[in-house]
Every structure is written in C-alpha cells, then in structure tokens.
Design a protein around this motif. Structure first.
Motif, PDB file in Angstrom:
ATOM      1  N   HIS A 194     -16.085   0.959  14.601  1.00  0.00           N
ATOM      2  CA  HIS A 194     -16.424   1.254  13.428  1.00  0.00           C
ATOM      3  C   HIS A 194     -17.382   2.090  12.277  1.00  0.00           C
ATOM      4  O   HIS A 194     -17.186   2.762  12.020  1.00  0.00           O
ATOM      5  N   GLN A 195     -18.401   1.510  13.421  1.00  0.00           N
ATOM      6  CA  GLN A 195     -19.609   2.888  12.726  1.00  0.00           C
ATOM      7  C   GLN A 195     -18.951   4.633  12.903  1.00  0.00           C
ATOM      8  O   GLN A 195     -19.584   4.887  12.198  1.00  0.00           O
ATOM      9  N   ALA A 196     -18.453   4.194  14.028  1.00  0.00           N
ATOM     10  CA  ALA A 196     -18.035   6.143  14.130  1.00  0.00           C
ATOM     11  C   ALA A 196     -16.519   6.353  13.550  1.00  0.00           C
ATOM     12  O   ALA A 196     -16.486   7.639  13.079  1.00  0.00           O
ATOM     13  N   ILE A 197     -16.215   5.477  12.618  1.00  0.00           N
ATOM     14  CA  ILE A 197     -14.599   5.659  12.448  1.00  0.00           C
ATOM     15  C   ILE A 197     -14.895   6.393  10.678  1.00  0.00           C
ATOM     16  O   ILE A 197     -14.653   6.946  10.287  1.00  0.00           O
ATOM     17  N   ILE A 198     -16.459   4.643  10.320  1.00  0.00           N
ATOM     18  CA  ILE A 198     -17.355   5.831   8.981  1.00  0.00           C
ATOM     19  C   ILE A 198     -17.437   6.721   8.848  1.00  0.00           C
ATOM     20  O   ILE A 198     -17.177   7.563   8.042  1.00  0.00           O
ATOM     21  N   GLU A 199     -18.401   7.193  10.446  1.00  0.00           N
ATOM     22  CA  GLU A 199     -18.849   8.808   9.942  1.00  0.00           C
ATOM     23  C   GLU A 199     -17.748   9.594  10.247  1.00  0.00           C
ATOM     24  O   GLU A 199     -18.608  10.750   9.620  1.00  0.00           O
ATOM     25  N   ALA A 200     -17.399   9.382  11.007  1.00  0.00           N
ATOM     26  CA  ALA A 200     -15.763  10.364  11.123  1.00  0.00           C
ATOM     27  C   ALA A 200     -15.302  11.109   9.497  1.00  0.00           C
ATOM     28  O   ALA A 200     -15.364  11.878   9.174  1.00  0.00           O
ATOM     29  N   LEU A 201     -14.906   9.785   8.727  1.00  0.00           N
ATOM     30  CA  LEU A 201     -14.937  10.607   7.929  1.00  0.00           C
ATOM     31  C   LEU A 201     -15.947  10.707   7.070  1.00  0.00           C
ATOM     32  O   LEU A 201     -15.417  11.308   5.286  1.00  0.00           O
ATOM     33  N   ARG A 202     -17.045  10.137   6.873  1.00  0.00           N
ATOM     34  CA  ARG A 202     -17.998  10.526   5.688  1.00  0.00           C
ATOM     35  C   ARG A 202     -18.242  12.180   6.298  1.00  0.00           C
ATOM     36  O   ARG A 202     -18.636  12.794   5.439  1.00  0.00           O
ATOM     37  N   ASN A 203     -18.180  12.892   7.647  1.00  0.00           N
ATOM     38  CA  ASN A 203     -17.810  13.755   7.917  1.00  0.00           C
ATOM     39  C   ASN A 203     -16.960  14.546   7.316  1.00  0.00           C
ATOM     40  O   ASN A 203     -16.557  16.189   7.882  1.00  0.00           O
ATOM     41  N   LYS A 204     -15.734  13.975   6.965  1.00  0.00           N
ATOM     42  CA  LYS A 204     -14.123  14.794   6.878  1.00  0.00           C
ATOM     43  C   LYS A 204     -13.827  15.346   8.120  1.00  0.00           C
ATOM     44  O   LYS A 204     -13.334  16.948   8.184  1.00  0.00           O
ATOM     45  N   ASP A 205     -13.946  14.621   9.096  1.00  0.00           N
ATOM     46  CA  ASP A 205     -13.547  15.108  10.815  1.00  0.00           C
ATOM     47  C   ASP A 205     -12.477  13.966  10.919  1.00  0.00           C
ATOM     48  O   ASP A 205     -12.255  13.215  11.668  1.00  0.00           O
ATOM     49  N   ARG A 206     -11.201  15.453  10.519  1.00  0.00           N
ATOM     50  CA  ARG A 206     -10.501  14.567  11.435  1.00  0.00           C
ATOM     51  C   ARG A 206      -9.993  14.020  12.517  1.00  0.00           C
ATOM     52  O   ARG A 206      -9.347  13.420  12.531  1.00  0.00           O
ATOM     53  N   ILE A 207     -10.218  15.328  13.553  1.00  0.00           N
ATOM     54  CA  ILE A 207      -9.813  14.729  14.911  1.00  0.00           C
ATOM     55  C   ILE A 207     -11.163  14.188  15.296  1.00  0.00           C
ATOM     56  O   ILE A 207     -10.653  12.489  16.109  1.00  0.00           O
ATOM     57  N   GLY A 208     -13.243  13.261  14.732  1.00  0.00           N
ATOM     58  CA  GLY A 208     -13.284  12.286  15.490  1.00  0.00           C
ATOM     59  C   GLY A 208     -12.248  11.546  14.656  1.00  0.00           C
ATOM     60  O   GLY A 208     -12.443  10.192  15.600  1.00  0.00           O
ATOM     61  N   PHE A 209     -12.418  10.914  13.453  1.00  0.00           N
ATOM     62  CA  PHE A 209     -11.486  10.128  12.743  1.00  0.00           C
ATOM     63  C   PHE A 209     -10.171   9.524  13.888  1.00  0.00           C
ATOM     64  O   PHE A 209     -10.215   7.978  14.065  1.00  0.00           O
ATOM     65  N   SER A 210      -8.994  10.664  14.889  1.00  0.00           N
ATOM     66  CA  SER A 210      -8.114   9.503  15.128  1.00  0.00           C
ATOM     67  C   SER A 210      -9.112   9.721  16.501  1.00  0.00           C
ATOM     68  O   SER A 210      -8.219   8.422  17.359  1.00  0.00           O
ATOM     69  N   TYR A 211      -9.822  10.379  17.200  1.00  0.00           N
ATOM     70  CA  TYR A 211      -9.903   9.746  18.161  1.00  0.00           C
ATOM     71  C   TYR A 211     -10.927   8.399  18.298  1.00  0.00           C
ATOM     72  O   TYR A 211     -10.801   7.630  19.275  1.00  0.00           O
ATOM     73  N   HIS A 212     -11.558   8.295  17.607  1.00  0.00           N
ATOM     74  CA  HIS A 212     -12.597   6.324  17.568  1.00  0.00           C
ATOM     75  C   HIS A 212     -11.861   5.426  16.997  1.00  0.00           C
ATOM     76  O   HIS A 212     -11.867   4.723  17.133  1.00  0.00           O
ATOM     77  N   MET A 213     -10.807   5.890  16.448  1.00  0.00           N
ATOM     78  CA  MET A 213      -9.605   5.254  16.060  1.00  0.00           C
ATOM     79  C   MET A 213      -8.486   4.663  17.203  1.00  0.00           C
ATOM     80  O   MET A 213      -8.281   3.281  17.240  1.00  0.00           O
ATOM     81  N   ASP A 214      -8.399   6.025  17.959  1.00  0.00           N
ATOM     82  CA  ASP A 214      -7.400   5.007  18.981  1.00  0.00           C
ATOM     83  C   ASP A 214      -8.312   4.699  20.249  1.00  0.00           C
ATOM     84  O   ASP A 214      -7.782   3.584  20.466  1.00  0.00           O
ATOM     85  N   ARG A 215      -9.562   4.935  19.976  1.00  0.00           N
ATOM     86  CA  ARG A 215     -10.292   4.602  21.211  1.00  0.00           C
ATOM     87  C   ARG A 215     -10.608   2.742  20.819  1.00  0.00           C
ATOM     88  O   ARG A 215     -10.367   1.392  22.145  1.00  0.00           O
ATOM     89  N   HIS A 216     -10.587   2.202  19.823  1.00  0.00           N
ATOM     90  CA  HIS A 216     -11.379   0.824  19.051  1.00  0.00           C
ATOM     91  C   HIS A 216      -9.746   0.021  18.698  1.00  0.00           C
ATOM     92  O   HIS A 216     -10.031  -0.652  19.464  1.00  0.00           O
ATOM     93  N   LEU A 217      -8.488   1.055  19.282  1.00  0.00           N
ATOM     94  CA  LEU A 217      -7.608   0.299  18.890  1.00  0.00           C
ATOM     95  C   LEU A 217      -6.631  -0.029  19.976  1.00  0.00           C
ATOM     96  O   LEU A 217      -6.298  -0.822  20.672  1.00  0.00           O
ATOM     97  N   SER A 218      -7.564   0.451  20.978  1.00  0.00           N
ATOM     98  CA  SER A 218      -7.892   0.413  23.184  1.00  0.00           C
ATOM     99  C   SER A 218      -8.046  -0.616  23.211  1.00  0.00           C
ATOM    100  O   SER A 218      -7.562  -1.338  24.292  1.00  0.00           O
TER     101      SER A 218
END
Length: 236
Positions: A194-218
């Motif tokens: 979750h924290q990795a997803i938050i940090e991606a949003l905080r940093n406006k990091d689209r690729i990071g958001f998608s990457y961490h959300m996908d890993r989390h959902l798996s």
C-alpha cells in the motif's frame, strides 16, 4: 510468532469447516448453528478454537449469539444475505482471478483521475488508514482496513458510478482480502505494498503506480488453496 500463526491457522480452518457446513446443510438467515461442543467434536478441534471461530462469524456479521438458542445466522445488516453469499463462496483460483480481474480493470486505471482529483489531505487520510492495518486485531479487522484503503482510492477518483459499483462488491472483495491476514507477516507485506502505491501517487509516477498496484492485486493468490503461482524473480 509461530505459535500465534499456528493458532490463527487452526481458527481459519474451523471457520472454513463451518462455512462448508453452512453450504452442505443449506443453512440461511435465522438458522441455528451447532453448539461449540458439537462443532468441537465434529471437527476434532478444541472448544477454544471453535469459540474463536464463532467470534470470526460474529465479527463478519454472519452470526450472533441469542439466549437459549446459541449462534444464529443473522440478517442484522441490510446486506446480510449478500455477506452470507460472500462468506459461503469458495475462494478458488478462478474466483480470485475473476474478482481481481475486475479490480485490475478498475484500480489500475485510476491514475489519471487521481492525478486530477486526489488532494494532499485525502492522500494523508489514505496513508493513515494504511498505518492502521499493522495493529489490526484479527483477519476481519485487517480486511476491513484493506478494503477501506482501496475504497478511498476509488472514491477519490471522483466517479460516482465507479464508487457505487465498487462498494456493492465489498462483501466479495473483502472475503478475498481475508486470505492470509491472520499472519502478522502478511499485514506487514500489505502495508508495504500500500505504501508503495501511496508514494507513486505522491510522486506523480504513473508507471510506479501501475506496477505496484498490479503486484499488490496478485499477491493474495499465494493464500488460495491449490493455486499455481508464477514466480517473479525479483520477489524473494
């Protein structure tokens, strides 16, 4: 601690056995479950373990204690039948993939909406909710917090129809979220994801958001019985 994990696993096993009993006997709202003594004998388990399993049922809104009757399947919430369906559902690999497939279609595509609508205040609220998962008292409380984290993300995107649709699936999604959450190590992993997803949003990091959300959902697939999990060489 190993002993705590063993106890939690024993409780989870009895909860699963009670779930099976509900299905096999076709029990519904208002029906009475067997007593602690009967279930302990039926499942070759201790009464303490059965008692903890009953607490799980009550926490989930599936049963309540009634004087002279014992544990009764309840409709205490307006969506109790939907909760009962979710509770009785087998958490199979197919069910996991179907529900997580829906969540991927929903949550992996939130970034652009969140980039517009997500405020620093709302992100702080999401981060506070995430921190609470580390001190969750049981799997039910942890799954409630987990769902709240994702619901806040969906709500923050600002699409009312999307929010209502996601909310309608809460019992089913939360049922999947319960898998593995009796273990403290799992709670720490969920917090970190979750924290990795938050940090991606905080940093406006689209690729990071998608990457961490996908890993989390798996990630939860490892807790599904007989699931085949492909190994990611980057994960230990």
């Amino acid at each position: 601690m190993p002993d705590q994990d063993s106890k939690a696993s024993a409780v989870d096993e009895v909860v699963g056995q009670i779930r099976g009993l509900i299905r096999e006997r076709g029990l519904g709202v208002g029906d009475v479950l067997p007593s602690e003594v009967e279930l302990a004998e039926m499942f070759a388990s201790s009464r303490n373990t059965v008692r903890e399993a009953f607490r799980t049922l009550k926490a989930y809104g599936i049963a309540e204690s009634r004087q002279k009757l014992g544990a009764v399947l309840t409709d205490q919430h307006h969506n109790a039948m939907r909760d009962l369906f979710a509770f009785a559902m087998d958490v199979s690999t197919d069910a996991f993939q179907d529900i997580q497939g829906y969540r991927r279609l929903t949550e992996l595509n939130l970034f652009d909406l969140l980039a517009v609508h997500l405020t620093a205040e709302k992100l702080g609220e999401i981060e506070t909710v995430n921190s609470a998962i580390l001190t969750a008292s049981n799997a039910e409380a942890a799954s409630e917090i987990d769902f709240k984290f994702h619901m806040l993300l969906v709500t923050a995107a600002g699409n009312r129809t999307l929010t209502e649709t996601y909310g309608m699936l809460k019992p089913v999604i939360q049922r999947l979220m319960m898998a593995g959450k009796s273990r403290r190590s799992t709670l720490k992993s969920v917090f970190g994801e979750h924290q990795a997803i938050i940090e991606a949003l905080r940093n406006k990091d689209r690729i990071g958001f998608s990457y961490h959300m996908d890993r989390h959902l798996s990630a939860g697939l490892v807790f599904i019985p007989n699931a085949v999990v492909s190994r990611d060489p980057k994960r230990k």
